[in-house]
Design an enzyme around this catalytic site. Sequence first.
Site, PDB file in Angstrom:
ATOM      1  N   ASP A 110      50.300   2.362  23.092  1.00  0.00           N
ATOM      2  CA  ASP A 110      48.869   2.610  23.237  1.00  0.00           C
ATOM      3  C   ASP A 110      48.054   1.379  22.871  1.00  0.00           C
ATOM      4  OD1 ASP A 110      46.452   3.768  23.636  1.00  0.00           O
ATOM      5  OD2 ASP A 110      46.519   5.104  21.922  1.00  0.00           O
ATOM      6  N   ASP A 319      43.220  -0.506  29.874  1.00  0.00           N
ATOM      7  CA  ASP A 319      43.962   0.429  29.029  1.00  0.00           C
ATOM      8  C   ASP A 319      45.316   0.744  29.651  1.00  0.00           C
ATOM      9  OD1 ASP A 319      44.351   2.338  26.898  1.00  0.00           O
ATOM     10  OD2 ASP A 319      43.913   3.894  28.371  1.00  0.00           O
TER      11      ASP A 319
END
Length: 438
Positions: A110, A319
Amino acid sequence: MVIITKGFTLFLHLVLLSFFYLYLVSFRESVSGFTVDLIHRDSPLSPFYDSSNTPYERLRNAVHRSSSRASLFKKTCVSPIQSTLTASDGEYLMKISIGTPPVDAFVILDTGSDLTWIQCEPCVECFKQLRPIFNPKNSSSYKTISCNTKLCQQVWSPTPCNNNTCNYKVTYADGSATLGDLSVETFRFSSTSGKHVSIPKIAFGCGHNNSGFSNTTSGLIGLAGGDVSIVNQIHQEIKGKFSYCLIPMELLSIDSNATSHISFGDNAVVSGPGVISTPLIPGQSLYYLTLESISIGNKILPFKSSKISSNTQGKILIDSGTLLRYFPHEFYAKLEKTLVASINATRKHDTSGFFNLCYASKNDIINAPKIVAHFANADVELSPANVFTQLDEGLICLTIVPDEAMAIFGNLAQANFLIGYDLVAKQVSFLPKDCTKH
């Protein structure tokens, strides 16, 4: 009777010191550059792979996860550490080992979170996971962080304590949360070179109370830009650099052994012909870039951030955990209109109602115009596979969707690019690459 002379004792000390020096040198070299496999959660190599699902069902599920994840970036922080991911939304997994002796764990990669955390015994409340839950009592290298340390004070103010142990709490925007002890432990990464890279004293959250999660991973590994991020904890060893190369999602059903990769340190340098770089927007924990415009064929569409957000003009989040790309409604409408005028194909309705622009296709491809994302100082040409995907048999859809809250450059758009993050130079680099061969 054994007689040991002073000379032999001195020689033995020198030998031991030499071995210790070589160990330190070897450790530094191994940490300075290493590469780890990344496993897509829908890959046959993933512990969460469901063979009963069709490739289209897996893609639909991934779209749902992407939508849920994107919604988490909309909410304001409610805790000193605010993560941006529910564990069920993770797309790429890393296999790591923690503790002494090491215990294997699958964690979600992440770039939108700082704190690394895993489930720990004893559990007040834990979600189901495939691997045994880590028990810190069985590890000789585990240690909690006391309340008066600088790290604890960086995480919380005022500092929460329990028996002089620094506690942490990560509250997610969907209501899920993880609570536990802020601790340090040895993390071991299985490098693609065949060697194991062990890094001691990594600060992480040892979660004893984890609610609202439906996944079976052990936790997540935070690669954002904050102080407690893994990349900042080993900043000197990896020189502030990491990079990844993500294989296209459709290859998962073709090559069961295909894996993406993430590299750190010297292995993460992105260089050579074709490399383009764009600066990171300063003062941010997450990785924001400046998107100036998008061109479709010979038409340029200037990009503006959402009117209702506090984003600066052109600000877009890159992301790794979000599948799709999200643009403000007004900009999306112009982009869709320009694409419709540029594509000569039969429009088709997406029965799920999620995607606005879909086309019928007999051969799973679409004759799309040249599409370029113009970041500051970097023009990234996107392939049709970065922009469109086969959502069902004979159905291809645009993987860009409108969302007024913020703009996100998701991982479908990043596939088959070697993408490097340099936190010293404060820039992100792109290099077109066949990630199956990288």
